[in-house]
Scaffold this motif. Structure first.
Motif, PDB file in Angstrom:
ATOM      1  N   ARG A 134       0.667  -1.258  -0.311  1.00 22.04           N
ATOM      2  CA  ARG A 134       0.019  -0.311  -0.004  1.00 22.04           C
ATOM      3  C   ARG A 134       0.947   1.372   0.388  1.00 22.04           C
ATOM      4  NH1 ARG A 134      -1.754   4.159   3.403  1.00 22.04           N
ATOM      5  NH2 ARG A 134      -0.383   3.287   4.932  1.00 22.04           N
ATOM      6  N   ARG A 143       2.458   1.516  -3.661  1.00 21.47           N
ATOM      7  CA  ARG A 143       1.588   1.829  -4.273  1.00 21.47           C
ATOM      8  C   ARG A 143       0.652   3.494  -4.019  1.00 21.47           C
ATOM      9  NH1 ARG A 143      -2.836  -1.176  -3.242  1.00 21.47           N
ATOM     10  NH2 ARG A 143      -2.621  -2.850  -3.888  1.00 21.47           N
ATOM     11  N   GLU A 144       0.845   3.915  -2.402  1.00 22.64           N
ATOM     12  CA  GLU A 144       0.376   5.701  -2.985  1.00 22.64           C
ATOM     13  C   GLU A 144       2.052   6.428  -3.243  1.00 22.64           C
ATOM     14  OE1 GLU A 144      -2.104   6.958  -1.923  1.00 22.64           O
ATOM     15  OE2 GLU A 144      -2.983   5.097  -1.692  1.00 22.64           O
ATOM     16  N   ASP A 171       1.777   6.452  -6.802  1.00 18.06           N
ATOM     17  CA  ASP A 171       0.631   7.786  -7.531  1.00 18.06           C
ATOM     18  C   ASP A 171       1.318   8.739  -7.227  1.00 18.06           C
ATOM     19  OD1 ASP A 171      -1.024   4.801  -8.098  1.00 18.06           O
ATOM     20  OD2 ASP A 171      -2.315   4.462  -6.082  1.00 18.06           O
ATOM     21  N   VAL A 182     -13.093   4.417  -1.577  1.00 16.91           N
ATOM     22  CA  VAL A 182     -12.393   3.335  -2.043  1.00 16.91           C
ATOM     23  C   VAL A 182     -12.086   2.958  -3.446  1.00 16.91           C
ATOM     24  CG1 VAL A 182     -11.937   1.828   0.585  1.00 16.91           C
ATOM     25  CG2 VAL A 182     -13.657   1.020  -1.029  1.00 16.91           C
ATOM     26  N   ALA A 207      -9.710   4.856  -6.295  1.00 10.61           N
ATOM     27  CA  ALA A 207      -9.124   4.214  -7.378  1.00 10.61           C
ATOM     28  C   ALA A 207     -10.067   4.302  -8.741  1.00 10.61           C
ATOM     29  CB  ALA A 207      -9.853   2.885  -7.489  1.00 10.61           C
ATOM     30  N   ARG A 265      -7.235   7.299  -9.120  1.00 13.08           N
ATOM     31  CA  ARG A 265      -5.504   7.109  -9.029  1.00 13.08           C
ATOM     32  C   ARG A 265      -5.526   6.226 -10.727  1.00 13.08           C
ATOM     33  NH1 ARG A 265      -3.339   9.733  -5.734  1.00 13.08           N
ATOM     34  NH2 ARG A 265      -3.388   9.201  -3.947  1.00 13.08           N
ATOM     35  N   GLY A 279       0.392  -1.214  -9.994  1.00 12.61           N
ATOM     36  CA  GLY A 279      -0.219  -1.023  -8.939  1.00 12.61           C
ATOM     37  C   GLY A 279      -1.942  -0.091  -9.210  1.00 12.61           C
ATOM     38  N   GLU A 325      -4.000  -3.756  -9.553  1.00  6.05           N
ATOM     39  CA  GLU A 325      -3.762  -4.625  -8.406  1.00  6.05           C
ATOM     40  C   GLU A 325      -5.149  -3.596  -6.871  1.00  6.05           C
ATOM     41  OE1 GLU A 325      -0.070  -4.086  -6.132  1.00  6.05           O
ATOM     42  OE2 GLU A 325       0.373  -6.197  -7.356  1.00  6.05           O
ATOM     43  N   ARG A 326      -5.092  -1.780  -7.724  1.00  4.39           N
ATOM     44  CA  ARG A 326      -6.479  -1.251  -6.755  1.00  4.39           C
ATOM     45  C   ARG A 326      -7.014  -1.226  -7.445  1.00  4.39           C
ATOM     46  NH1 ARG A 326      -5.326   3.571  -3.930  1.00  4.39           N
ATOM     47  NH2 ARG A 326      -3.143   3.655  -5.069  1.00  4.39           N
ATOM     48  N   ALA A 339      -8.477  -5.019  -5.968  1.00  9.96           N
ATOM     49  CA  ALA A 339      -9.120  -4.559  -4.817  1.00  9.96           C
ATOM     50  C   ALA A 339     -10.332  -3.878  -3.945  1.00  9.96           C
ATOM     51  CB  ALA A 339      -7.589  -3.976  -3.556  1.00  9.96           C
TER      52      ALA A 339
END
Length: 399
Positions: A182, A185-186, A189, A289, A293, A296, A352, A355-356, A359
């Protein structure tokens, strides 16, 4: 039954003490004259008591020795029962160590044989010795069963505790791995877009520095703005990581969402990327969330279009009853379409995004198609169920 593992010092001392204490009883009876001293019986008694020293390392052998000597002593000497206690301890040891079937059969068989020998030697069926043999062996077997059950329960509890500890360690490791992912990824981003802007605009400034100083200064201004934004967002993210979500600083910027899409588009357009936006369907609030997503995905896709495209991109937000479709399309330069990358890339951005999106229960597809690079994400965003209409003819409920 196989020989047991070597005993610790405490176990050796305990077994020696048991052998000495059991031997002390017949010795006391011989010394006081309460039991007649018979050389053969005394030798058998000493051997049986001494064998108890190895009762936990060789339980089967000790059981056989005490049973055979007990029967032989009973058959040859006057009934005194001196060897009954070592036999009972041997039965208890075999049963408590887990071989219950052998221990119970040995106890029952020994009781039958010993009582039979006693009766043949003239003992009365109702005498105390005849009754004591099966009673003492039965008590030894029952105590062995209780101890074996307790040991099994403790072993099971230790096993469960070990498994629980292993599970906790695995969960902790998984949580750490997820947290690292996480954070990575952040960080990607937060920094990827601004760093891409810095790279592109610094290249523009270098190209135009001599021929068009005003345009070069404008490009450097974009570099300065992007660098400041990157540092500010990085500082905010690091502050959040240090303090935790519950202690988030008040100066932190609002969480990225589609509500801030115009700010993102303005920043992208300011760097020279021409973005065409198309919205289909009726927009509606998203779960946080899912909203993050979607934002992003747009940010990363436009960053890639800026780095690897031709300066143009098309963004489509398609709202359907089941969800939201996010699509970013940009033309691919000829050299990239022919198989040569337009700019170096690690591929972490696409990973990324996948995955995001996964999720939150969505899907993402990305790839080159007919001279264009297409990124399309399908995110779950079911429309809320309509409220039931009130029947005007129904009577009003009492207040």
């Amino acid at each position: 039954m196989q020989a047991r593992a070597p005993r610790p010092a405490a176990g050796v001392a305990l077994d020696a003490a048991v052998a000495v204490v059991v031997l002390a009883l017949p010795v006391t009876l011989w010394a006081t004259g309460a039991m007649p001293f018979v050389p053969w019986g005394a030798a058998a008694t000493v051997i049986s008591c001494a064998a108890l020293f190895w009762r936990r390392t060789h339980p089967t052998v000790v059981l056989a020795v005490t049973a055979v000597l007990g029967v032989a002593d009973t058959a040859a000497a006057a009934p005194g029962g001196a060897l009954l206690l070592p036999l009972a301890i041997a039965v208890y040891t075999v049963v408590s160590l887990g071989d219950r079937r052998l221990g119970l059969l040995a106890a029952a068989g020994s009781a039958v044989v010993l009582d039979g020998v006693l009766l043949l030697r003239g003992a009365s069926p109702g005498s105390g010795v005849v009754a004591a043999v099966p009673l003492l062996l039965a008590v030894a077997a029952v105590v062995g069963l209780v101890v074996a059950a307790r040991r099994a329960e403790l072993a099971s509890a230790r096993d469960r505790a070990a498994r629980a500890e292993a599970t906790r360690e695995a969960e902790a490791s998984r949580a750490v791995a997820e947290e690292r992912l996480r954070i990575a990824r952040e960080l990607h981003d937060v920094l990827a877009h601004q760093v891409a802007v810095v790279g592109v605009q610094s290249g523009v400034a270098e190209t135009l520095l001599v021929d068009d100083p005003d345009a070069a200064r404008e490009a450097l201004a974009h570099v300065r703005t992007a660098s400041a934004d990157a540092l500010r967002e990085l500082a905010t993210l690091l502050d959040l990581l240090r303090r935790g979500d519950e202690e988030a600083p008040e100066r932190a910027a609002p969480a990225p969402s589609l509500a801030r899409l115009d700010e993102l588009l303005d920043a992208v357009r300011a760097t020279g990327l021409r973005v065409e936006v198309r919205v289909e369907g009726d927009a509606r609030p998203l779960v946080p969330v899912v909203d993050l997503a979607a934002y992003r995905v747009v940010q990363e896709a436009l960053t890639n279009a800026h780095k690897h495209g031709t300066g143009r991109a098309r963004l489509t937000l398609a709202w359907t009853p089941a969800g939201l479709g996010v699509e970013v399309v940009n033309p691919v330069p000829r050299e990239a379409a022919g198989g040569v990358a337009a700019a170096p890339s690690t591929g972490h951005g696409l990973l990324g995004m996948r995955e995001r999106v996964a999720a939150v229960g969505g899907t993402l597809d990305a790839g080159a198609r007919g001279g264009e690079f297409v990124v399309r994400a399908e995110l779950p965003a079911p429309a809320p169920a309509p409220a039931p209409a009130l029947d005007p003819t129904s009577p009003e409920e009492p207040r």
